[in-house]
Design a protein around this motif. Structure first.
Motif, short mmCIF file in Angstrom:
data_model
loop_
_atom_site.label_atom_id
_atom_site.label_comp_id
_atom_site.label_asym_id
_atom_site.label_seq_id
_atom_site.Cartn_x
_atom_site.Cartn_y
_atom_site.Cartn_z
N GLY A 156 -22.27 -17.97 -41.81
CA GLY A 156 -23.45 -18.84 -41.79
C GLY A 156 -23.96 -18.99 -43.20
N ALA A 157 -23.64 -20.15 -43.81
CA ALA A 157 -23.96 -20.33 -45.24
C ALA A 157 -25.08 -21.34 -45.42
N GLY A 158 -26.20 -21.10 -44.72
CA GLY A 158 -27.38 -21.94 -44.95
C GLY A 158 -28.19 -21.36 -46.09
N ASP B 82 -18.67 -21.08 -42.58
CA ASP B 82 -19.72 -21.90 -41.94
C ASP B 82 -19.02 -23.15 -41.44
N PRO B 83 -19.24 -23.53 -40.17
CA PRO B 83 -18.54 -24.69 -39.64
C PRO B 83 -19.02 -26.03 -40.20
N LEU B 84 -20.17 -26.02 -40.85
CA LEU B 84 -20.75 -27.28 -41.33
C LEU B 84 -19.94 -27.83 -42.51
N CYS C 225 -25.72 -14.66 -40.83
CA CYS C 225 -26.86 -15.49 -41.27
C CYS C 225 -26.87 -16.80 -40.48
N VAL C 226 -26.63 -16.72 -39.19
CA VAL C 226 -26.60 -17.93 -38.35
C VAL C 226 -27.99 -18.14 -37.77
N PRO C 227 -28.23 -19.29 -37.11
CA PRO C 227 -29.59 -19.58 -36.64
C PRO C 227 -30.21 -18.48 -35.78
N GLU C 228 -31.53 -18.46 -35.79
CA GLU C 228 -32.32 -17.39 -35.16
C GLU C 228 -32.34 -17.55 -33.63
N ARG C 229 -31.18 -17.44 -33.02
CA ARG C 229 -31.06 -17.51 -31.55
C ARG C 229 -30.14 -16.36 -31.13
N LYS D 88 -28.37 -15.79 -28.49
CA LYS D 88 -27.07 -16.14 -27.91
C LYS D 88 -26.07 -16.56 -28.99
N ILE D 89 -26.55 -17.33 -29.96
CA ILE D 89 -25.65 -17.77 -31.05
C ILE D 89 -25.19 -16.53 -31.84
N LYS D 90 -26.12 -15.64 -32.12
CA LYS D 90 -25.76 -14.46 -32.91
C LYS D 90 -24.77 -13.58 -32.14
N GLN D 91 -25.02 -13.40 -30.84
CA GLN D 91 -24.11 -12.55 -30.05
C GLN D 91 -22.71 -13.17 -29.97
N ALA D 92 -22.64 -14.49 -29.85
CA ALA D 92 -21.33 -15.15 -29.82
C ALA D 92 -20.60 -14.95 -31.16
N VAL D 93 -21.35 -14.99 -32.23
CA VAL D 93 -20.75 -14.77 -33.55
C VAL D 93 -20.23 -13.34 -33.68
N TYR D 94 -20.98 -12.35 -33.14
CA TYR D 94 -20.51 -10.96 -33.24
C TYR D 94 -19.18 -10.80 -32.50
N SER E 105 -29.27 -10.96 -40.70
CA SER E 105 -30.42 -11.37 -41.52
C SER E 105 -31.63 -11.74 -40.67
N THR E 106 -31.54 -11.52 -39.36
CA THR E 106 -32.63 -11.95 -38.47
C THR E 106 -34.02 -11.66 -39.03
N SER E 107 -34.93 -12.58 -38.80
CA SER E 107 -36.29 -12.42 -39.31
C SER E 107 -37.14 -11.54 -38.39
N GLY F 50 -30.50 -6.35 -41.79
CA GLY F 50 -30.80 -6.34 -43.23
C GLY F 50 -31.57 -7.63 -43.49
N HIS F 51 -32.88 -7.56 -43.30
CA HIS F 51 -33.72 -8.78 -43.37
C HIS F 51 -34.17 -9.02 -44.81
N PRO F 52 -33.63 -10.09 -45.43
CA PRO F 52 -33.96 -10.35 -46.83
C PRO F 52 -35.10 -11.38 -46.93
P1 NAD Z 1 -30.01 -22.26 -41.92
O1 NAD Z 1 -30.27 -23.20 -40.81
O2 NAD Z 1 -30.34 -22.66 -43.32
O3 NAD Z 1 -28.47 -21.80 -41.89
C1 NAD Z 1 -27.81 -21.42 -40.74
C2 NAD Z 1 -26.34 -21.72 -40.95
O4 NAD Z 1 -25.60 -21.15 -39.89
C3 NAD Z 1 -26.03 -23.22 -40.99
O5 NAD Z 1 -25.38 -23.56 -42.20
C4 NAD Z 1 -25.11 -23.42 -39.79
O6 NAD Z 1 -24.11 -24.40 -40.00
C5 NAD Z 1 -24.51 -22.04 -39.63
N1 NAD Z 1 -23.97 -21.76 -38.30
C6 NAD Z 1 -24.41 -22.20 -37.10
N2 NAD Z 1 -23.62 -21.70 -36.12
C7 NAD Z 1 -22.67 -20.95 -36.73
C8 NAD Z 1 -21.57 -20.18 -36.27
N3 NAD Z 1 -21.30 -20.10 -34.97
N4 NAD Z 1 -20.79 -19.55 -37.16
C9 NAD Z 1 -21.06 -19.61 -38.49
N5 NAD Z 1 -22.10 -20.32 -38.99
C10 NAD Z 1 -22.89 -20.98 -38.12
O7 NAD Z 1 -30.79 -20.91 -41.53
P2 NAD Z 1 -31.33 -19.76 -42.49
O8 NAD Z 1 -32.73 -20.09 -42.87
O9 NAD Z 1 -30.33 -19.47 -43.54
O10 NAD Z 1 -31.44 -18.55 -41.45
C11 NAD Z 1 -30.32 -17.72 -41.14
C12 NAD Z 1 -30.85 -16.39 -40.67
O11 NAD Z 1 -31.63 -15.79 -41.71
C13 NAD Z 1 -31.79 -16.48 -39.46
O12 NAD Z 1 -31.58 -15.37 -38.63
C14 NAD Z 1 -33.17 -16.43 -40.09
O13 NAD Z 1 -34.16 -15.92 -39.22
C15 NAD Z 1 -32.92 -15.47 -41.23
N6 NAD Z 1 -33.86 -15.56 -42.35
C16 NAD Z 1 -34.28 -16.77 -42.84
C17 NAD Z 1 -35.17 -16.82 -43.91
C18 NAD Z 1 -35.61 -18.10 -44.52
O14 NAD Z 1 -36.60 -18.09 -45.28
N7 NAD Z 1 -34.96 -19.23 -44.28
C19 NAD Z 1 -35.62 -15.61 -44.49
C20 NAD Z 1 -35.14 -14.39 -43.99
C21 NAD Z 1 -34.27 -14.38 -42.92
#
Ligand code: NAD
Length: 353
Positions: free
Chosen positions: A25-27, A48-50, A112-116, A118-124, A140-142, A162-164
């Motif tokens: 997850g490279a957001g 990251d699939p995007l 570092c995938v979206p804060e859901r 189910k999505i995180k468990q599927a990734v694990y 990285s969950t918040s 490891g919440h950054p």
């Molecule tokens: P984001 O939306 O910027 O990035 C999420 C990325 O995950 C996207 O690039 C998406 O394409 C990718 N993704 C989706 N499904 C995927 C999969 N199945 N496999 C691999 N990649 C997948 O989100 P973000 O802000 O980077 O948040 C990521 C995590 O970090 C969340 O758990 C969030 O709570 C946590 N977090 C965010 C912040 C923040 O300030 N943004 C701070 C601390 C922690």
């Protein structure tokens, strides 16, 4: 006077760097983890699939390099570490097209995938199918409890939070939270690696939703939303109330130490005697959340756009990084707070060079 730093974690930077790191997850957050490790000399494989993920990774790397140059951790000319630091090459960041390719050799995997959940468990499940059984998975969950995240894993003992904090390549804090099945070894390894990356891991003593920092942030955020909702202040006025006043204090002293200074010679004892009774006032117990109706969201967006004028987000991020670098350097010169983490990282890089 220097920071008495009773928690001690700001002085560490002494763990071993991980041999190789993966980021899934490279957001915003994943790309910034990749940048911090690469700047520390560690190779990082990213999935990251995007299709636009490579752009996010490249622009974050560029911003992180610029910030570390201004910190004096990298030389401007070459992008290599400066002679004040060490001469080992920067780590490589490689994007892979399969999650398995990214994690197969990693000892540390950032999720570092979206804060859901189910999505995180599927990734694990995908990660565990390819990763070494003892590779650590750091979410990285918040604020989601690690016990919930690890519930369906084959090796739940390796999952740790490891919440950054954004931007990860500049802010040292990382909250480390174990779940009911997380092993002590996993926590120790993660803490050691984060220390080695110049971070200040804070081990959260018990597992609660939102951990420490986001519980605090949510309380403030909720009140800020109410103030806009009720027309008491605009988005920009609220931000000014923070950044021109108490927010300026918070980069160097937290709420408790600040209130100790607010108690005059009597310190915290006088402060709590003086202001403690005010905690009975109605405005200290506002806990409802305003409903995010489409109209209210539109108001927030309009006011936020007005606040930023025509400055694109990338420019705001660059301004944020410049200000943070200068704050960190000032705190380092005063041997205080986050400046001590920076000093520890500088010492570590010099010793390795
Ligand atoms: P984001 O939306 O910027 O990035 C999420 C990325 O995950 C996207 O690039 C998406 O394409 C990718 N993704 C989706 N499904 C995927 C999969 N199945 N496999 C691999 N990649 C997948 O989100 P973000 O802000 O980077 O948040 C990521 C995590 O970090 C969340 O758990 C969030 O709570 C946590 N977090 C965010 C912040 C923040 O300030 N943004 C701070 C601390 C922690």
């Amino acid at each position: 006077m220097t920071d008495p730093c009773p928690t001690g974690h700001a002085d560490a930077a002494d763990g071993e760097l991980p041999g190789s790191v993966a980021v899934v997850g490279a957001g915003v957050i994943g790309a910034a983890w990749a940048a911090r490790w690469a700047l520390c000399g560690v190779d990082v494989e990213v999935y990251d699939p995007l299709p636009t993920a490579s752009r996010q990774v490249e622009s974050t790397l560029e911003a992180a390099r610029a910030a570390w140059e201004r910190l004096g951790l990298l030389s401007r000319e070459t992008g290599e570490r400066s002679e004040r630091a060490h001469a080992v090459a920067l780590g490589e960041v490689i994007l892979t097209s399969e999650v398995g390719d990214a994690v197969i050799d990693a000892v540390l995997i950032h999720e570092c995938v979206p804060e859901r959940v189910k999505i995180k468990q599927a990734v694990y499940a995908e990660v565990e199918a390819a990763a070494a059984p003892d590779a650590v998975i750091a979410s990285s969950t918040s604020g989601i409890r690690p016990s919930e995240l690890q519930a369906e894993m084959q090796h739940p003992e390796r999952l740790v939070v490891g919440h950054p904090f954004n931007p990860v390549y500049l802010l040292p804090l990382v909250e480390v939270v174990g779940g009911s099945q997380t092993s002590e070894l996993t926590i120790e390894r993660a803490m050691g690696w984060f220390n080695a990356a110049g971070m200040a891991p804070l081990r959260v003593r018990s597992e609660v939703d939102g951990f420490v920092a986001d519980r605090l942030l949510e309380a403030l955020w909720r009140e800020a939303l109410w103030l806009v909702h009720d027309g008491v202040a605009t988005v920009a006025e609220i931000d000014d109330a923070m950044r021109l006043g108490f927010g300026l204090r918070w980069a160097q002293m937290g709420v408790f130490q600040t209130y100790a200074t607010a108690g005059g010679e009597g310190g915290f004892r006088h402060f709590i005697e003086h202001f403690g009774p005010a905690l009975q006032q109605p405005w200290t117990k506002l806990t409802d959340v305003p409903e995010l109706t489409p109209e209210f969201i539109a108001t927030l967006i309009t006011q936020s756009d007005e606040q930023s004028g025509d400055q694109p987000v990338a420019e705001l991020c660059a301004a944020r990084d410049r200000n943070l670098v200068d704050l960190l350097l000032a705190l380092e010169a005063n041997d205080w707070g986050a400046g001590r983490s920076l000093a520890a990282l500088r010492r570590r890089m010099s010793a390795a060079g």
